[in-house]
Motif scaffolding. Structure first.
Motif, mmCIF file in Angstrom:
data_model
loop_
_atom_site.group_PDB
_atom_site.id
_atom_site.type_symbol
_atom_site.label_atom_id
_atom_site.label_comp_id
_atom_site.label_asym_id
_atom_site.label_seq_id
_atom_site.Cartn_x
_atom_site.Cartn_y
_atom_site.Cartn_z
ATOM 1 N N UNK A 109 11.905 9.948 1.999
ATOM 2 C CA UNK A 109 11.268 9.328 0.826
ATOM 3 C C UNK A 109 11.443 7.817 0.872
ATOM 4 N N UNK A 110 12.657 7.364 1.203
ATOM 5 C CA UNK A 110 12.902 5.929 1.303
ATOM 6 C C UNK A 110 12.029 5.297 2.378
ATOM 7 N N UNK A 115 7.473 2.029 4.033
ATOM 8 C CA UNK A 115 6.238 1.898 4.805
ATOM 9 C C UNK A 115 5.069 1.544 3.892
ATOM 10 N N UNK A 116 5.016 2.135 2.699
ATOM 11 C CA UNK A 116 3.953 1.822 1.741
ATOM 12 C C UNK A 116 4.054 0.363 1.290
ATOM 13 N N UNK A 120 1.188 -2.422 1.937
ATOM 14 C CA UNK A 120 0.617 -3.196 0.825
ATOM 15 C C UNK A 120 0.790 -4.690 1.070
ATOM 16 N N UNK A 121 1.916 -5.064 1.638
ATOM 17 C CA UNK A 121 2.182 -6.474 1.904
ATOM 18 C C UNK A 121 1.260 -7.015 2.986
ATOM 19 N N UNK A 122 1.010 -6.203 4.029
ATOM 20 C CA UNK A 122 0.109 -6.634 5.107
ATOM 21 C C UNK A 122 -1.327 -6.737 4.612
ATOM 22 N N UNK A 123 -1.723 -5.841 3.723
ATOM 23 C CA UNK A 123 -3.113 -5.807 3.263
ATOM 24 C C UNK A 123 -3.368 -6.747 2.090
#
Length: 135
Positions: A109-110, A115-116, A120-123
């Motif tokens: 989960x962590x 990864x999410x 989000x940071x890259x996009x």
């Protein structure tokens, strides 16, 4: 603290008697003594690092206090005693496996949350440069 060492030499009944006397004299004093005895592990309800019963330390102290690793005396029926020991051993193994499963689940989960976050940071759109206010 010298009083604590003296009471420790007499054992748990001395602490119980002091707690009762504290309640009889003034209830906040009795409450303070009770909190101290529980928090310091003198009543097998906690450990010196905090409340260890949630980590299984309290269970071990309980087992050791009542005569041996399991805390059970022989029932007189060797077949039942063997069955009980086997069942308890199996349950302890299942508990360890389940704790391992929960640890792996938390790690997964962590990792998924991290990864999410990274995706989000890259996009995220690039910040626009500030414009001059001279229009």
């Amino acid at each position: 603290m010298e009083l604590a060492y003296k009471l420790d030499s007499y054992g748990k009944p001395a602490w119980i008697a002091l707690t009762v006397l504290g309640f009889m004299a003034w209830w906040p004093l009795g409450l303070a003594i009770l909190a101290f005895t529980i928090g310091s592990g003198r009543m097998f309800c906690g450990s010196r690092r905090g409340f260890g019963r949630w980590n299984g330390e309290g269970i071990e102290a309980f087992r050791n206090a009542f005569g041996g690793r399991r805390g059970f005396s022989s029932s007189g029926n060797s077949a039942f005693d063997e069955y009980r020991e086997d069942t308890l051993r199996r349950l302890e193994e299942e508990q360890k496996e389940f704790k391992g499963f929960l640890d792996r689940l938390r790690q997964a989960k962590d990792k998924a949350e991290f990864d999410q976050f990274m995706a989000d940071r890259r996009n995220r759109p690039a910040p626009t440069p500030p414009t001059d206010g001279a229009n």
